[in-house]
Enzyme design. Structure first.
Site, short mmCIF file in Angstrom:
data_model
loop_
_atom_site.label_atom_id
_atom_site.label_comp_id
_atom_site.label_asym_id
_atom_site.label_seq_id
_atom_site.Cartn_x
_atom_site.Cartn_y
_atom_site.Cartn_z
N ASP A 169 -6.22 -27.97 33.42
CA ASP A 169 -6.10 -26.64 32.95
C ASP A 169 -7.33 -26.15 32.25
O ASP A 169 -7.86 -24.85 32.24
CB ASP A 169 -5.04 -26.54 31.98
N LYS A 212 -4.41 -30.90 29.99
CA LYS A 212 -3.33 -30.95 31.33
C LYS A 212 -2.29 -30.84 30.81
O LYS A 212 -1.58 -30.79 29.71
CB LYS A 212 -3.74 -32.16 31.89
N GLY A 253 1.53 -28.10 34.52
CA GLY A 253 2.72 -28.48 35.51
C GLY A 253 3.83 -29.28 35.09
O GLY A 253 4.50 -29.93 35.71
N GLU A 278 0.57 -38.32 34.03
CA GLU A 278 -0.64 -38.02 34.54
C GLU A 278 -1.45 -39.10 33.69
O GLU A 278 -2.48 -39.97 34.09
CB GLU A 278 -1.15 -36.79 34.54
N THR A 280 -1.02 -33.59 39.78
CA THR A 280 0.00 -32.86 40.09
C THR A 280 -0.47 -31.30 39.96
O THR A 280 -1.39 -31.21 39.19
CB THR A 280 1.05 -33.25 38.93
N GLY A 281 -0.18 -30.51 40.73
CA GLY A 281 -0.58 -29.21 40.88
C GLY A 281 -1.05 -28.78 42.09
O GLY A 281 -1.06 -29.29 43.00
N SER A 282 -1.62 -27.39 42.00
CA SER A 282 -1.89 -26.72 43.25
C SER A 282 -3.36 -27.29 43.74
O SER A 282 -3.43 -27.58 44.95
CB SER A 282 -2.17 -25.22 42.99
N ASP A 291 -7.17 -35.56 40.09
CA ASP A 291 -6.34 -34.62 39.64
C ASP A 291 -6.88 -33.28 39.08
O ASP A 291 -7.91 -33.49 38.88
CB ASP A 291 -5.57 -35.30 38.28
#
Ligand code: 5RP
Length: 222
Positions: A88, A98, A101, A107, A32-34, A85
Protein backbone atom coordinates in the site's frame (compact mmCIF):
# COMPACT_ATOMS: atom_id res chain seq x y z
CA UNK A 1 -0.73 3.84 -18.70
CA UNK A 2 -3.54 2.90 -16.34
CA UNK A 3 -2.80 1.79 -12.78
CA UNK A 4 -3.67 -1.79 -13.72
CA UNK A 5 -1.23 -1.66 -16.65
CA UNK A 6 1.47 -0.42 -14.26
CA UNK A 7 0.67 -3.20 -11.78
CA UNK A 8 0.85 -5.76 -14.58
CA UNK A 9 4.23 -4.40 -15.69
CA UNK A 10 5.73 -4.76 -12.20
CA UNK A 11 4.28 -8.28 -11.90
CA UNK A 12 5.79 -9.27 -15.24
CA UNK A 13 9.14 -7.80 -14.16
CA UNK A 14 9.05 -9.99 -11.04
CA UNK A 15 8.48 -13.14 -13.08
CA UNK A 16 11.32 -12.14 -15.41
CA UNK A 17 13.54 -11.47 -12.38
CA UNK A 18 12.97 -14.80 -10.61
CA UNK A 19 12.67 -17.12 -13.63
CA UNK A 20 16.43 -17.65 -14.24
CA UNK A 21 16.96 -18.56 -10.57
CA UNK A 22 14.22 -21.19 -10.24
CA UNK A 23 14.91 -24.89 -10.15
CA UNK A 24 13.25 -28.13 -9.12
CA UNK A 25 12.47 -27.76 -5.43
CA UNK A 26 12.04 -23.99 -5.52
CA UNK A 27 9.13 -22.67 -3.47
CA UNK A 28 7.77 -19.18 -4.03
CA UNK A 29 5.91 -17.17 -1.40
CA UNK A 30 2.91 -15.34 -2.80
CA UNK A 31 1.31 -12.15 -1.53
CA UNK A 32 -2.25 -10.93 -1.70
CA UNK A 33 -4.07 -8.24 -3.66
CA UNK A 34 -4.56 -7.10 -7.22
CA UNK A 35 -0.84 -6.71 -8.00
CA UNK A 36 -0.12 -10.13 -6.52
CA UNK A 37 -2.97 -11.50 -8.64
CA UNK A 38 -1.26 -10.22 -11.79
CA UNK A 39 1.90 -11.93 -10.57
CA UNK A 40 0.09 -15.25 -9.99
CA UNK A 41 -1.48 -15.12 -13.45
CA UNK A 42 1.86 -14.44 -15.12
CA UNK A 43 3.69 -16.97 -12.94
CA UNK A 44 1.47 -19.71 -14.31
CA UNK A 45 3.34 -19.37 -17.60
CA UNK A 46 6.50 -20.79 -15.99
CA UNK A 47 4.90 -23.23 -13.56
CA UNK A 48 7.09 -26.13 -14.71
CA UNK A 49 10.19 -24.30 -13.45
CA UNK A 50 9.46 -24.52 -9.71
CA UNK A 51 7.86 -26.90 -7.22
CA UNK A 52 5.03 -24.80 -5.88
CA UNK A 53 3.99 -21.92 -3.72
CA UNK A 54 3.07 -20.87 -0.18
CA UNK A 55 0.17 -18.42 -0.17
CA UNK A 56 -0.41 -15.52 2.21
CA UNK A 57 -4.21 -15.79 1.99
CA UNK A 58 -7.01 -18.17 1.12
CA UNK A 59 -7.78 -15.98 -1.91
CA UNK A 60 -4.26 -16.27 -3.31
CA UNK A 61 -4.22 -20.01 -2.59
CA UNK A 62 -7.42 -20.44 -4.62
CA UNK A 63 -6.03 -18.41 -7.50
CA UNK A 64 -2.79 -20.42 -7.53
CA UNK A 65 -4.74 -23.69 -7.52
CA UNK A 66 -6.94 -22.48 -10.37
CA UNK A 67 -3.76 -22.19 -12.44
CA UNK A 68 -2.62 -25.70 -11.44
CA UNK A 69 0.20 -24.40 -9.22
CA UNK A 70 0.68 -26.64 -6.14
CA UNK A 71 0.10 -24.82 -2.84
CA UNK A 72 1.96 -25.95 0.27
CA UNK A 73 1.44 -25.27 3.97
CA UNK A 74 4.26 -23.11 5.30
CA UNK A 75 5.04 -25.70 7.99
CA UNK A 76 5.74 -28.27 5.29
CA UNK A 77 8.48 -26.40 3.42
CA UNK A 78 12.11 -25.91 4.42
CA UNK A 79 12.71 -22.61 2.67
CA UNK A 80 11.13 -19.99 0.46
CA UNK A 81 13.40 -18.69 -2.26
CA UNK A 82 11.40 -15.58 -3.15
CA UNK A 83 8.43 -13.81 -1.57
CA UNK A 84 6.62 -11.56 -4.05
CA UNK A 85 3.91 -9.16 -2.90
CA UNK A 86 2.35 -5.79 -3.52
CA UNK A 87 2.11 -2.96 -1.02
CA UNK A 88 0.00 0.00 0.00
CA UNK A 89 3.01 2.27 0.59
CA UNK A 90 6.77 1.95 0.16
CA UNK A 91 9.45 4.41 1.25
CA UNK A 92 13.04 4.84 -0.01
CA UNK A 93 14.42 2.29 2.48
CA UNK A 94 11.81 -0.22 1.26
CA UNK A 95 9.83 -0.15 4.46
CA UNK A 96 6.17 -0.77 3.77
CA UNK A 97 2.62 -0.33 4.91
CA UNK A 98 0.59 -3.38 3.96
CA UNK A 99 -2.74 -4.91 4.84
CA UNK A 100 -5.19 -3.08 2.64
CA UNK A 101 -6.43 -6.55 1.72
CA UNK A 102 -6.48 -7.67 5.38
CA UNK A 103 -3.81 -10.34 4.79
CA UNK A 104 -1.02 -8.58 6.68
CA UNK A 105 -0.32 -11.26 9.31
CA UNK A 106 0.15 -14.14 6.90
CA UNK A 107 2.03 -11.83 4.53
CA UNK A 108 4.45 -10.90 7.31
CA UNK A 109 4.91 -14.55 8.28
CA UNK A 110 5.68 -15.71 4.75
CA UNK A 111 7.93 -12.70 4.12
CA UNK A 112 9.87 -13.56 7.29
CA UNK A 113 10.71 -16.98 5.83
CA UNK A 114 11.89 -15.73 2.46
CA UNK A 115 15.47 -15.50 1.24
CA UNK A 116 14.52 -12.51 -0.92
CA UNK A 117 11.43 -10.30 -0.52
CA UNK A 118 10.46 -8.66 -3.81
CA UNK A 119 7.90 -5.87 -3.60
CA UNK A 120 5.94 -5.13 -6.78
CA UNK A 121 4.19 -1.79 -7.00
CA UNK A 122 2.99 0.96 -9.28
CA UNK A 123 4.42 4.42 -8.68
CA UNK A 124 1.34 5.63 -6.75
CA UNK A 125 2.59 3.54 -3.80
CA UNK A 126 5.90 5.45 -3.49
CA UNK A 127 6.10 7.83 -0.51
CA UNK A 128 8.89 9.67 1.30
CA UNK A 129 7.31 9.04 4.73
CA UNK A 130 4.91 6.21 5.60
CA UNK A 131 1.52 7.02 7.05
CA UNK A 132 -0.77 8.68 4.53
CA UNK A 133 -2.36 5.25 4.00
CA UNK A 134 -4.24 4.27 7.18
CA UNK A 135 -2.25 1.64 9.04
CA UNK A 136 -4.04 -1.73 9.25
CA UNK A 137 -3.79 -3.50 12.61
CA UNK A 138 -5.10 -7.05 13.03
CA UNK A 139 -6.62 -7.55 16.48
CA UNK A 140 -8.18 -10.35 18.49
CA UNK A 141 -11.92 -9.47 18.32
CA UNK A 142 -12.51 -9.22 22.10
CA UNK A 143 -9.58 -6.77 22.40
CA UNK A 144 -10.78 -4.37 19.69
CA UNK A 145 -11.84 -1.53 22.02
CA UNK A 146 -8.82 -1.98 24.29
CA UNK A 147 -6.42 -1.81 21.35
CA UNK A 148 -8.28 1.17 19.86
CA UNK A 149 -7.83 3.14 23.10
CA UNK A 150 -4.10 2.37 23.12
CA UNK A 151 -3.77 3.45 19.48
CA UNK A 152 -5.43 6.78 20.32
CA UNK A 153 -2.76 7.29 23.02
CA UNK A 154 -0.15 6.90 20.24
CA UNK A 155 -1.80 9.75 18.32
CA UNK A 156 -3.77 7.66 15.84
CA UNK A 157 -7.45 7.61 14.91
CA UNK A 158 -8.46 3.92 14.66
CA UNK A 159 -11.48 2.95 12.60
CA UNK A 160 -13.00 -0.54 12.77
CA UNK A 161 -13.08 -2.13 9.28
CA UNK A 162 -16.74 -3.15 9.31
CA UNK A 163 -17.68 -6.55 7.93
CA UNK A 164 -14.12 -7.80 7.52
CA UNK A 165 -12.89 -10.96 9.23
CA UNK A 166 -9.33 -11.99 8.46
CA UNK A 167 -8.33 -15.50 7.37
CA UNK A 168 -7.25 -15.92 11.02
CA UNK A 169 -10.72 -15.03 12.35
CA UNK A 170 -9.72 -11.60 13.62
CA UNK A 171 -10.75 -7.95 13.15
CA UNK A 172 -8.95 -5.05 11.47
CA UNK A 173 -8.52 -1.52 12.79
CA UNK A 174 -7.36 1.06 10.22
CA UNK A 175 -5.39 3.77 11.98
CA UNK A 176 -5.48 7.25 10.47
CA UNK A 177 -3.20 10.22 11.13
CA UNK A 178 -0.16 8.39 12.47
CA UNK A 179 3.17 10.10 11.80
CA UNK A 180 5.49 7.19 11.02
CA UNK A 181 8.95 8.77 11.26
CA UNK A 182 10.50 5.77 13.06
CA UNK A 183 8.85 2.76 11.37
CA UNK A 184 10.75 0.05 13.27
CA UNK A 185 9.97 1.63 16.65
CA UNK A 186 6.29 2.09 15.85
CA UNK A 187 6.00 -1.44 14.43
CA UNK A 188 7.36 -2.85 17.69
CA UNK A 189 5.35 -0.51 19.92
CA UNK A 190 2.05 -1.44 18.27
CA UNK A 191 2.88 -5.14 18.25
CA UNK A 192 3.43 -4.90 22.02
CA UNK A 193 -0.15 -3.79 22.69
CA UNK A 194 -2.02 -6.68 24.26
CA UNK A 195 -4.56 -8.00 21.79
CA UNK A 196 -2.67 -6.98 18.66
CA UNK A 197 -1.87 -9.88 16.34
CA UNK A 198 0.31 -7.77 14.08
CA UNK A 199 0.35 -4.42 12.32
CA UNK A 200 0.92 -3.48 8.71
CA UNK A 201 4.30 -1.77 9.12
CA UNK A 202 6.90 -3.96 7.43
CA UNK A 203 10.09 -2.33 8.72
CA UNK A 204 11.82 -4.92 10.89
CA UNK A 205 11.80 -7.06 7.76
CA UNK A 206 11.52 -4.61 4.83
CA UNK A 207 11.54 -5.61 1.17
CA UNK A 208 14.92 -6.44 -0.35
CA UNK A 209 14.05 -5.37 -3.88
CA UNK A 210 11.36 -3.05 -5.20
CA UNK A 211 10.17 -3.35 -8.79
CA UNK A 212 8.47 0.02 -9.15
CA UNK A 213 6.44 0.48 -12.28
CA UNK A 214 6.41 4.00 -13.75
CA UNK A 215 5.24 5.55 -16.99
CA UNK A 216 8.78 5.22 -18.33
CA UNK A 217 9.46 1.64 -17.26
CA UNK A 218 10.06 -0.56 -14.24
CA UNK A 219 12.78 0.60 -11.86
CA UNK A 220 14.78 -1.91 -9.77
CA UNK A 221 15.38 -0.29 -6.36
CA UNK A 222 17.39 -1.92 -3.57
C1 5RP B 1 -3.01 -7.08 1.16
C2 5RP B 1 -1.88 -6.16 0.85
C3 5RP B 1 -1.71 -5.74 -0.57
O1 5RP B 1 -0.42 -6.07 -0.98
C4 5RP B 1 -1.89 -4.24 -0.66
O2 5RP B 1 -3.15 -3.90 -0.11
C5 5RP B 1 -1.79 -3.75 -2.10
O3 5RP B 1 -2.87 -4.23 -2.83
P1 5RP B 1 -3.02 -3.98 -4.39
O4 5RP B 1 -1.93 -4.74 -5.06
O5 5RP B 1 -4.40 -4.49 -4.71
O6 5RP B 1 -2.90 -2.48 -4.63
O7 5RP B 1 -1.12 -5.78 1.69
O8 5RP B 1 -3.13 -7.31 2.53
Amino acid sequence: MTQDELKLASARAAVDYIAPHLETGSIIGIGTGSTANFFIDHLSGIKGKFDGAVASSEASAERLKSHGIPVYELNCVDSIQFYVDGTDEVNPTLELIKGGGAALTREKIVAACADLFICIADESKWVETLGAFPLPVEVIPMARALVARELVKLGGDPVYRQGVITDNGNAILDVYNLKIHQPIDLEETINNITGVVTNGIFARRPADLLLLSTGTGVKNIT
